[in-house]
Design a protein around this motif. Sequence first.
Motif, PDB file in Angstrom:
ATOM      1  N   LEU A 135       0.851  -1.184   0.000  1.00 20.26           N
ATOM      2  CA  LEU A 135       0.000   0.000   0.000  1.00 20.26           C
ATOM      3  C   LEU A 135       0.889   1.238   0.000  1.00 20.26           C
ATOM      4  CD1 LEU A 135      -2.856  -0.696   2.573  1.00 20.26           C
ATOM      5  CD2 LEU A 135      -3.032  -0.603   0.086  1.00 20.26           C
ATOM      6  N   LEU A 136       0.567   2.193  -0.846  1.00 22.56           N
ATOM      7  CA  LEU A 136       1.317   3.434  -0.905  1.00 22.56           C
ATOM      8  C   LEU A 136       0.529   4.537  -0.217  1.00 22.56           C
ATOM      9  CD1 LEU A 136       2.641   3.289  -4.589  1.00 22.56           C
ATOM     10  CD2 LEU A 136       3.689   2.394  -2.496  1.00 22.56           C
ATOM     11  N   VAL A 137       1.221   5.305   0.608  1.00 21.48           N
ATOM     12  CA  VAL A 137       0.572   6.356   1.405  1.00 21.48           C
ATOM     13  C   VAL A 137       1.291   7.674   1.161  1.00 21.48           C
ATOM     14  CG1 VAL A 137      -0.041   7.139   3.729  1.00 21.48           C
ATOM     15  CG2 VAL A 137      -0.094   4.682   3.175  1.00 21.48           C
ATOM     16  N   GLN A 138       0.529   8.693   0.842  1.00 15.56           N
ATOM     17  CA  GLN A 138       1.081  10.047   0.715  1.00 15.56           C
ATOM     18  C   GLN A 138       0.708  10.837   1.960  1.00 15.56           C
ATOM     19  OE1 GLN A 138      -0.057  12.062  -2.892  1.00 15.56           O
ATOM     20  NE2 GLN A 138       1.420  13.706  -2.615  1.00 15.56           N
ATOM     21  N   VAL A 139       1.640  11.628   2.446  1.00 16.80           N
ATOM     22  CA  VAL A 139       1.425  12.435   3.654  1.00 16.80           C
ATOM     23  C   VAL A 139       1.492  13.911   3.271  1.00 16.80           C
ATOM     24  CG1 VAL A 139       2.249  13.004   5.974  1.00 16.80           C
ATOM     25  CG2 VAL A 139       2.444  10.648   5.121  1.00 16.80           C
ATOM     26  N   LYS A 140       0.461  14.665   3.641  1.00 24.25           N
ATOM     27  CA  LYS A 140       0.440  16.107   3.381  1.00 24.25           C
ATOM     28  C   LYS A 140       0.261  16.827   4.712  1.00 24.25           C
ATOM     29  CE  LYS A 140       0.778  17.403  -0.157  1.00 24.25           C
ATOM     30  NZ  LYS A 140       1.977  17.561  -1.014  1.00 24.25           N
ATOM     31  N   SER A 141       1.215  17.684   5.032  1.00 27.97           N
ATOM     32  CA  SER A 141       1.208  18.378   6.331  1.00 27.97           C
ATOM     33  C   SER A 141       1.012  19.873   6.146  1.00 27.97           C
ATOM     34  CB  SER A 141       2.534  18.129   7.070  1.00 27.97           C
ATOM     35  OG  SER A 141       2.777  16.753   7.238  1.00 27.97           O
ATOM     36  N   GLY A 142       0.322  20.488   7.092  1.00 26.77           N
ATOM     37  CA  GLY A 142       0.137  21.932   7.060  1.00 26.77           C
ATOM     38  C   GLY A 142      -0.572  22.421   8.300  1.00 26.77           C
ATOM     39  N   TYR A 143      -0.706  23.732   8.420  1.00 27.59           N
ATOM     40  CA  TYR A 143      -1.356  24.326   9.583  1.00 27.59           C
ATOM     41  C   TYR A 143      -2.874  24.174   9.503  1.00 27.59           C
ATOM     42  CZ  TYR A 143       3.116  26.662  10.512  1.00 27.59           C
ATOM     43  OH  TYR A 143       4.430  26.926  10.770  1.00 27.59           O
ATOM     44  N   ALA A 144      -3.476  23.923  10.655  1.00 29.50           N
ATOM     45  CA  ALA A 144      -4.927  23.796  10.742  1.00 29.50           C
ATOM     46  C   ALA A 144      -5.534  25.111  11.211  1.00 29.50           C
ATOM     47  CB  ALA A 144      -5.295  22.674  11.696  1.00 29.50           C
ATOM     48  N   ARG A 145      -6.411  25.672  10.395  1.00 26.82           N
ATOM     49  CA  ARG A 145      -7.179  26.828  10.847  1.00 26.82           C
ATOM     50  C   ARG A 145      -8.358  26.324  11.681  1.00 26.82           C
ATOM     51  NH1 ARG A 145      -7.445  30.412   5.367  1.00 26.82           N
ATOM     52  NH2 ARG A 145      -9.305  29.149   5.068  1.00 26.82           N
ATOM     53  N   ALA A 146      -8.944  27.206  12.454  1.00 25.10           N
ATOM     54  CA  ALA A 146     -10.040  26.829  13.345  1.00 25.10           C
ATOM     55  C   ALA A 146     -11.144  26.119  12.572  1.00 25.10           C
ATOM     56  CB  ALA A 146     -10.594  28.075  14.028  1.00 25.10           C
ATOM     57  N   SER A 147     -11.479  24.902  13.010  1.00 33.30           N
ATOM     58  CA  SER A 147     -12.571  24.078  12.472  1.00 33.30           C
ATOM     59  C   SER A 147     -12.407  23.727  10.995  1.00 33.30           C
ATOM     60  CB  SER A 147     -13.934  24.778  12.678  1.00 33.30           C
ATOM     61  OG  SER A 147     -14.091  25.869  11.785  1.00 33.30           O
ATOM     62  N   GLN A 148     -11.206  23.899  10.441  1.00 34.26           N
ATOM     63  CA  GLN A 148     -10.974  23.540   9.043  1.00 34.26           C
ATOM     64  C   GLN A 148      -9.832  22.536   8.945  1.00 34.26           C
ATOM     65  OE1 GLN A 148     -10.600  27.561   7.191  1.00 34.26           O
ATOM     66  NE2 GLN A 148     -12.324  26.866   5.964  1.00 34.26           N
ATOM     67  N   VAL A 149      -9.805  21.822   7.826  1.00 32.89           N
ATOM     68  CA  VAL A 149      -8.760  20.836   7.571  1.00 32.89           C
ATOM     69  C   VAL A 149      -7.994  21.263   6.319  1.00 32.89           C
ATOM     70  CG1 VAL A 149      -8.246  18.418   7.020  1.00 32.89           C
ATOM     71  CG2 VAL A 149     -10.098  18.985   8.628  1.00 32.89           C
ATOM     72  N   TYR A 150      -6.679  21.376   6.469  1.00 35.29           N
ATOM     73  CA  TYR A 150      -5.826  21.781   5.349  1.00 35.29           C
ATOM     74  C   TYR A 150      -5.503  20.575   4.478  1.00 35.29           C
ATOM     75  CZ  TYR A 150      -1.622  23.352   2.858  1.00 35.29           C
ATOM     76  OH  TYR A 150      -0.692  23.645   1.897  1.00 35.29           O
ATOM     77  N   PHE A 151      -5.647  20.747   3.158  1.00 32.03           N
ATOM     78  CA  PHE A 151      -5.274  19.702   2.209  1.00 32.03           C
ATOM     79  C   PHE A 151      -3.822  19.894   1.748  1.00 32.03           C
ATOM     80  CE2 PHE A 151      -9.921  19.059   0.857  1.00 32.03           C
ATOM     81  CZ  PHE A 151     -10.036  17.907   1.607  1.00 32.03           C
ATOM     82  N   THR A 152      -3.648  20.833   0.829  1.00 30.79           N
ATOM     83  CA  THR A 152      -2.346  21.175   0.277  1.00 30.79           C
ATOM     84  C   THR A 152      -2.542  22.389  -0.620  1.00 30.79           C
ATOM     85  OG1 THR A 152      -0.385  20.287  -0.878  1.00 30.79           O
ATOM     86  CG2 THR A 152      -2.542  19.693  -1.785  1.00 30.79           C
ATOM     87  N   GLN A 153      -1.499  22.834  -1.286  1.00 26.78           N
ATOM     88  CA  GLN A 153      -1.624  23.960  -2.202  1.00 26.78           C
ATOM     89  C   GLN A 153      -2.109  23.485  -3.566  1.00 26.78           C
ATOM     90  OE1 GLN A 153       2.179  25.988  -2.271  1.00 26.78           O
ATOM     91  NE2 GLN A 153       1.528  27.390  -0.681  1.00 26.78           N
ATOM     92  N   ALA A 154      -2.915  24.312  -4.198  1.00 28.21           N
ATOM     93  CA  ALA A 154      -3.345  24.034  -5.566  1.00 28.21           C
ATOM     94  C   ALA A 154      -2.221  24.390  -6.534  1.00 28.21           C
ATOM     95  CB  ALA A 154      -4.603  24.831  -5.899  1.00 28.21           C
ATOM     96  N   THR A 155      -2.187  23.683  -7.641  1.00 26.49           N
ATOM     97  CA  THR A 155      -1.192  23.954  -8.678  1.00 26.49           C
ATOM     98  C   THR A 155      -1.719  24.954  -9.699  1.00 26.49           C
ATOM     99  OG1 THR A 155      -0.335  21.714  -8.432  1.00 26.49           O
ATOM    100  CG2 THR A 155       0.282  22.896 -10.434  1.00 26.49           C
ATOM    101  N   GLY A 156      -2.974  24.792 -10.068  1.00 29.19           N
ATOM    102  CA  GLY A 156      -3.585  25.661 -11.073  1.00 29.19           C
ATOM    103  C   GLY A 156      -4.921  25.084 -11.499  1.00 29.19           C
TER     104      GLY A 156
END
Length: 209
Positions: free
Chosen positions: A85-106
Amino acid sequence: MTDTLGENRRLSSRHPLPAIRYHKELGKKYMINIRKTVSHGRIGEAVVTAKCWMHGIPAHNTNGLRANFAGSDLIVDTADPRRKLLVQVKSGYARASQVYFTQATGVEDLEVAKFKADFVVFVNIDEKVGQQHAHDGKLQFDHFSFFVVPVDDANRLFRDAVRREFERPKKDGGVRSLSGLAVYATPGTMEPYRDAWQLLRSVPHSGGI
């Protein structure tokens, strides 16, 4: 040449507290300057690996093997030695009551799948603690939130969030740029995936698990 070792011993034997302060200052002087964006990504991978093992999921970092496992950070063993199984990990800051995904490319993120591993684990770091993090050992497990998401769900949720931002009207009536945009999940959509390590465990693993 200065006898640093001898000086350390003299300080330690005569004045314990000055010796401790001396070592702290010495550590600051020679510590590598690590960008938080880099270290938080590495820390995210490390804590997910640790959480996997805590839940009986044999996971290994792909560092050094990325050419063979493009788009993934961890490999999880299964009962079939030919299947990983392959797993990708994306880390970032959590704003209040929101979940961060990652940056958009375009605009391609509106159509093209963003993630390619079997699962994506979104690691959200407490924003206040993360911004104050000074590589001083104060960042702890309870400062992280984990969302374990199958890749098809991850791509759907990410695409929906990108589309929501893209379609949000601009005051000047122009088209909103997606390049470099920090993408957050639509509120309420991520709770089913919070600490959902059982999704990784649902695939039979090696070692009798």
